[in-house]
Structure formats: structure tokens, C-alpha cells
Design a protein around this motif. Structure first.
Motif, PDB file in Angstrom:
ATOM      1  N   ARG A 133       0.835  -1.215   0.000  1.00  0.00           N
ATOM      2  CA  ARG A 133       0.000   0.000   0.000  1.00  0.00           C
ATOM      3  C   ARG A 133       0.867   1.262   0.000  1.00  0.00           C
ATOM      4  O   ARG A 133       0.573   2.229  -0.705  1.00  0.00           O
ATOM      5  CB  ARG A 133      -0.905   0.006   1.239  1.00  0.00           C
ATOM      6  N   ARG A 134       1.931   1.239   0.793  1.00  0.00           N
ATOM      7  CA  ARG A 134       2.821   2.406   0.838  1.00  0.00           C
ATOM      8  C   ARG A 134       3.462   2.643  -0.527  1.00  0.00           C
ATOM      9  O   ARG A 134       3.561   3.786  -0.985  1.00  0.00           O
ATOM     10  CB  ARG A 134       3.910   2.208   1.881  1.00  0.00           C
ATOM     11  N   MET A 135       3.922   1.582  -1.159  1.00  0.00           N
ATOM     12  CA  MET A 135       4.544   1.747  -2.472  1.00  0.00           C
ATOM     13  C   MET A 135       3.509   2.212  -3.495  1.00  0.00           C
ATOM     14  O   MET A 135       3.800   3.073  -4.331  1.00  0.00           O
ATOM     15  CB  MET A 135       5.238   0.455  -2.906  1.00  0.00           C
ATOM     16  N   ARG A 136       2.294   1.670  -3.408  1.00  0.00           N
ATOM     17  CA  ARG A 136       1.230   2.112  -4.325  1.00  0.00           C
ATOM     18  C   ARG A 136       0.964   3.604  -4.141  1.00  0.00           C
ATOM     19  O   ARG A 136       0.827   4.345  -5.112  1.00  0.00           O
ATOM     20  CB  ARG A 136      -0.053   1.322  -4.074  1.00  0.00           C
ATOM     21  N   SER A 137       0.927   4.047  -2.901  1.00  0.00           N
ATOM     22  CA  SER A 137       0.679   5.456  -2.616  1.00  0.00           C
ATOM     23  C   SER A 137       1.771   6.342  -3.223  1.00  0.00           C
ATOM     24  O   SER A 137       1.483   7.404  -3.786  1.00  0.00           O
ATOM     25  CB  SER A 137       0.604   5.653  -1.098  1.00  0.00           C
ATOM     26  N   ILE A 138       3.007   5.906  -3.126  1.00  0.00           N
ATOM     27  CA  ILE A 138       4.121   6.649  -3.735  1.00  0.00           C
ATOM     28  C   ILE A 138       3.951   6.689  -5.256  1.00  0.00           C
ATOM     29  O   ILE A 138       4.092   7.731  -5.890  1.00  0.00           O
ATOM     30  CB  ILE A 138       5.476   6.004  -3.369  1.00  0.00           C
ATOM     31  N   LEU A 139       3.617   5.542  -5.824  1.00  0.00           N
ATOM     32  CA  LEU A 139       3.510   5.429  -7.279  1.00  0.00           C
ATOM     33  C   LEU A 139       2.310   6.182  -7.849  1.00  0.00           C
ATOM     34  O   LEU A 139       2.339   6.613  -9.003  1.00  0.00           O
ATOM     35  CB  LEU A 139       3.446   3.951  -7.681  1.00  0.00           C
ATOM     36  N   GLU A 149      -1.154   0.041  -8.413  1.00  0.00           N
ATOM     37  CA  GLU A 149      -1.434  -1.180  -7.627  1.00  0.00           C
ATOM     38  C   GLU A 149      -0.667  -2.368  -8.199  1.00  0.00           C
ATOM     39  O   GLU A 149      -0.032  -3.131  -7.472  1.00  0.00           O
ATOM     40  CB  GLU A 149      -2.941  -1.469  -7.628  1.00  0.00           C
ATOM     41  N   SER A 150      -0.700  -2.511  -9.507  1.00  0.00           N
ATOM     42  CA  SER A 150      -0.007  -3.619 -10.164  1.00  0.00           C
ATOM     43  C   SER A 150       1.509  -3.510 -10.010  1.00  0.00           C
ATOM     44  O   SER A 150       2.196  -4.500  -9.713  1.00  0.00           O
ATOM     45  CB  SER A 150      -0.395  -3.647 -11.643  1.00  0.00           C
ATOM     46  N   VAL A 151       2.044  -2.310 -10.187  1.00  0.00           N
ATOM     47  CA  VAL A 151       3.486  -2.113 -10.057  1.00  0.00           C
ATOM     48  C   VAL A 151       3.910  -2.354  -8.609  1.00  0.00           C
ATOM     49  O   VAL A 151       4.943  -2.995  -8.353  1.00  0.00           O
ATOM     50  CB  VAL A 151       3.903  -0.709 -10.555  1.00  0.00           C
ATOM     51  N   ALA A 152       3.137  -1.870  -7.654  1.00  0.00           N
ATOM     52  CA  ALA A 152       3.473  -2.083  -6.240  1.00  0.00           C
ATOM     53  C   ALA A 152       3.512  -3.574  -5.906  1.00  0.00           C
ATOM     54  O   ALA A 152       4.405  -4.027  -5.181  1.00  0.00           O
ATOM     55  CB  ALA A 152       2.479  -1.355  -5.340  1.00  0.00           C
ATOM     56  N   ALA A 153       2.567  -4.338  -6.437  1.00  0.00           N
ATOM     57  CA  ALA A 153       2.564  -5.789  -6.202  1.00  0.00           C
ATOM     58  C   ALA A 153       3.828  -6.425  -6.791  1.00  0.00           C
ATOM     59  O   ALA A 153       4.453  -7.298  -6.173  1.00  0.00           O
ATOM     60  CB  ALA A 153       1.307  -6.426  -6.798  1.00  0.00           C
ATOM     61  N   THR A 154       4.225  -5.971  -7.956  1.00  0.00           N
ATOM     62  CA  THR A 154       5.438  -6.495  -8.602  1.00  0.00           C
ATOM     63  C   THR A 154       6.678  -6.127  -7.789  1.00  0.00           C
ATOM     64  O   THR A 154       7.571  -6.969  -7.581  1.00  0.00           O
ATOM     65  CB  THR A 154       5.551  -5.941 -10.038  1.00  0.00           C
ATOM     66  N   LEU A 155       6.734  -4.900  -7.302  1.00  0.00           N
ATOM     67  CA  LEU A 155       7.882  -4.470  -6.494  1.00  0.00           C
ATOM     68  C   LEU A 155       7.971  -5.275  -5.200  1.00  0.00           C
ATOM     69  O   LEU A 155       9.068  -5.635  -4.760  1.00  0.00           O
ATOM     70  CB  LEU A 155       7.798  -2.980  -6.190  1.00  0.00           C
ATOM     71  N   LEU A 156       6.810  -5.561  -4.600  1.00  0.00           N
ATOM     72  CA  LEU A 156       6.806  -6.378  -3.388  1.00  0.00           C
ATOM     73  C   LEU A 156       7.383  -7.766  -3.680  1.00  0.00           C
ATOM     74  O   LEU A 156       8.174  -8.294  -2.891  1.00  0.00           O
ATOM     75  CB  LEU A 156       5.394  -6.491  -2.813  1.00  0.00           C
ATOM     76  N   MET A 157       7.027  -8.336  -4.820  1.00  0.00           N
ATOM     77  CA  MET A 157       7.582  -9.647  -5.184  1.00  0.00           C
ATOM     78  C   MET A 157       9.100  -9.570  -5.370  1.00  0.00           C
ATOM     79  O   MET A 157       9.820 -10.486  -4.954  1.00  0.00           O
ATOM     80  CB  MET A 157       6.913 -10.181  -6.450  1.00  0.00           C
TER      81      MET A 157
END
Length: 193
Positions: A133-139, A149-157
């Protein structure tokens, strides 16, 4: 306000258990060992933590809070979103190099408590979703919400994979490659589609 001796003792138990859990695991670390290492009475332990699961949840909360405070500071920096994402990867690089690195406590908890209904499993999900969620908020400052949302999920992986490889002794290559891939994904996702 000065912390009470009771809250000091409780925090000491949490910090002691944290060190033991991250080194040996949750199931392998017995309550008696925590009591001995923390140098507290059994009654004190059970007054603060009636069950081991409650102690584990408190330790996970303690770890999540420490990480969140560091991310809060990052969020306040007036730097572009790409740099903020890069800083998250930089934080992981420093963590991987620290002598205190034993892999991800949350990933270890997930491995030991695999039932999705278990409160410890749910605590792990909250922490991982919080980072996403934090990364999504930044993005979202640079791309539409769905793409963020999709990019944040990829970054988490990428972060989770790099953490596992770091635990296997490949920290430098893992974080270098994960950061490079992340920056490439962020740059490509910024472009209109």
C-alpha cells in the motif's frame, strides 16, 4: 512521561523474544528460553503474555512498527517517487548487509503458521499489504491508481525474492538486480499506455 517498570519489563520481553525468534524461529524457541534470556519470572511472562501466540503477535507488531517508522520518514522527504522507491530498495540493501540480518521475520512466521485463519498469518498479511500500500501510494503520484497497484505488487515480489536470496548468501546480487528491475518497471509504467 516516564515509562512504568511494568511497561519496561513487557518491552524487554518483546525485544528479547524478537532476537530469539529471528535467530531460531518461533516453534523452536520455547517460552522457558525467553523467560531465562529476559531474566523475568514465569508469572511476569504470563501476566503480560498469557500465550506464546500473543507474544509472537506482539513481536511482529514491534517489528512492523520499527519498519513503518522508517518508511514514514521516507514518505516525508520531498524527493520524486522514483527516488522514494529506490530508497526502499536501498533500505533493504543496508538490512541485508547488517550482521543482524536473518531473513524476514514475517516470512518465517508465514512458514511456521500457514493457516490463513490464524492470527499470526493475518498479522503477516497486514504487514506485507502495508508495504505494498505504501509503495502504491508513492507510485500514484506518477501513474494511475490501477497501474500503481499492479506495479506495487510487482515491487513487493522483487523485494521478497531478494530477501530470500539474501538469506541464501546472495545479498549483493539479489538487491542490485531487484533494484535495477524495479527502477526499469517504474520507468516503463510511467509512460502512457
Amino acid at each position: 512521561m516516564t515509562p512504568s517498570p511494568v511497561s519496561d519489563k513487557r518491552q524487554h520481553v518483546v525485544e528479547t523474544a524478537y532476537v530469539l525468534f529471528k535467530r531460531a524461529g518461533f516453534h523452536a524457541t520455547g517460552i522457558d528460553r525467553i523467560i531465562a534470556e529476559a531474566d523475568v519470572a514465569k508469572m511476569t511472562m504470563y501476566r503480560h503474555f498469557p500465550s506464546k501466540d500473543e507474544l509472537i503477535l506482539e513481536v511482529l507488531g514491534y517489528r512492523a512498527m520499527r519498519f513503518d517508522r522508517q518508511l514514514d520518514r521516507l514518505a516525508q522527504e520531498g524527493i520524486p517517487p522514483e527516488q522514494k522507491i529506490g530508497r526502499i530498495f536501498d533500505w533493504h540493501a543496508r538490512w541485508f548487509r547488517s550482521p543482524d540480518f536473518h531473513g524476514c521475520l514475517f516470512a518465517h512466521a508465514l512458514a511456521e503458521f500457514g493457516d490463513p485463519r490464524h492470527p499470526i498469518f493475518k498479522a503477516v498479511v497486514r504487514q506485507k499489504n502495508g508495504l505494498k500500500r505504501r509503495m502504491r501510494s508513492i507510485l500514484e503520484d506518477m501513474m494511475p491508481r490501477g497501474r500503481a497497484e499492479s506495479v506495487a505488487a510487482t515491487l513487493l515480489m522483487l523485494i521478497e525474492g531478494a530477501t530470500l536470496l539474501a538469506q541464501m548468501g546472495q545479498a549483493e546480487a539479489a538487491i542490485r538486480d531487484a533494484r535495477k528491475a524495479a527502477m526499469g518497471i517504474v520507468a516503463a509504467s510511467r509512460r502512457p499506455q
